[in-house]
Design a protein around this motif. Structure first.
Motif, mmCIF file in Angstrom:
data_model
loop_
_atom_site.group_PDB
_atom_site.id
_atom_site.type_symbol
_atom_site.label_atom_id
_atom_site.label_comp_id
_atom_site.label_asym_id
_atom_site.label_seq_id
_atom_site.Cartn_x
_atom_site.Cartn_y
_atom_site.Cartn_z
ATOM 1 N N VAL A 64 -4.595 -13.779 -38.462
ATOM 2 C CA VAL A 64 -5.321 -14.813 -37.735
ATOM 3 C C VAL A 64 -6.611 -14.178 -37.246
ATOM 4 N N VAL A 65 -7.736 -14.732 -37.673
ATOM 5 C CA VAL A 65 -9.033 -14.128 -37.366
ATOM 6 C C VAL A 65 -9.909 -15.121 -36.600
ATOM 7 N N VAL A 78 -19.972 -23.291 -27.195
ATOM 8 C CA VAL A 78 -19.642 -21.965 -27.709
ATOM 9 C C VAL A 78 -19.031 -22.121 -29.099
ATOM 10 N N PRO A 79 -19.731 -21.662 -30.147
ATOM 11 C CA PRO A 79 -19.179 -21.772 -31.504
ATOM 12 C C PRO A 79 -17.980 -20.833 -31.687
ATOM 13 N N VAL A 80 -16.883 -21.380 -32.186
ATOM 14 C CA VAL A 80 -15.668 -20.600 -32.433
ATOM 15 C C VAL A 80 -15.119 -21.016 -33.791
ATOM 16 N N GLY A 81 -14.803 -20.031 -34.608
ATOM 17 C CA GLY A 81 -14.171 -20.282 -35.899
ATOM 18 C C GLY A 81 -12.840 -19.554 -35.965
ATOM 19 N N VAL A 82 -11.899 -20.102 -36.708
ATOM 20 C CA VAL A 82 -10.588 -19.473 -36.885
ATOM 21 C C VAL A 82 -10.223 -19.575 -38.361
ATOM 22 N N THR A 83 -9.759 -18.465 -38.890
ATOM 23 C CA THR A 83 -9.276 -18.425 -40.266
ATOM 24 C C THR A 83 -7.854 -17.885 -40.248
ATOM 25 N N ALA A 115 -7.220 -22.758 -44.779
ATOM 26 C CA ALA A 115 -7.064 -22.784 -43.318
ATOM 27 C C ALA A 115 -8.228 -22.050 -42.664
ATOM 28 N N ASP A 116 -9.354 -22.727 -42.588
ATOM 29 C CA ASP A 116 -10.582 -22.150 -42.036
ATOM 30 C C ASP A 116 -11.312 -23.257 -41.289
ATOM 31 N N ILE A 117 -11.332 -23.174 -39.966
ATOM 32 C CA ILE A 117 -11.957 -24.229 -39.163
ATOM 33 C C ILE A 117 -13.053 -23.624 -38.290
#
Length: 155
Positions: A64-65, A78-83, A115-117
């Motif tokens: 989980v990144v 605040v830009p946040v991404g999760v992969t 799964a990349d948002i």
């Protein structure tokens, strides 16, 4: 035009778009339906939100990144991404520990989808941000501290 009428028109336009996509066969009705976990979104602490999501036992995972700047100059956006690198990812949630309501966003990931948002969250102060991933009926997480500055001056 009064504000409530504007809000109604905006909501109607958004719903019309979903209806059009469903009618054209570009979106399935079950995808257009939003899933709302009211208890989790109203939780005041990280622990309460995780419990409401069924993720109290989430284990930390390198799969989980979180992608976000170490310092956010504007806490309002605040830009946040999760992969998630895990097969079978079903859901991704973003939680901000020191926000008045910890759960900031959840995303349902359809089968076969990458799964990349990415999104923008509001942060009132420097805090740990958690990404919680549901994959194979288990929960995994990662955490990252994001420092929020006041007017870009540090803090």
């Amino acid at each position: 035009m009064n504000q409530s009428r504007r809000d109604a028109l905006k909501a109607g336009a958004g719903m019309g778009l979903f209806g059009l996509l469903v009618a054209a066969g570009l979106m399935k009705p079950e995808i257009a339906r939003a899933e709302w976990n009211k208890v989790a979104f109203e939780a005041k602490t990280l622990e309460e939100a995780l419990k409401a999501m069924g993720a109290s036992d989430a284990a930390e995972s390198g799969d989980v990144v979180i992608t976000a700047a170490d310092i956010a100059e504007n806490g309002a956006v605040v830009p946040v991404g999760v992969t998630s690198k895990m097969d079978g990812t079903q859901q991704i949630a973003i939680l901000v520990e020191k926000n008045p309501a910890a759960l900031a966003a959840t995303f349902t990931i359809p089968a076969g989808t990458v799964a990349d948002i990415s999104t923008r969250v509001k942060m009132g102060q420097t805090s740990d941000v958690y990404a919680v991933v549901k994959a194979g009926d288990k929960f995994y997480m990662a955490k990252k501290e994001i420092k929020v500055t006041l007017g870009g001056c540090g803090g």
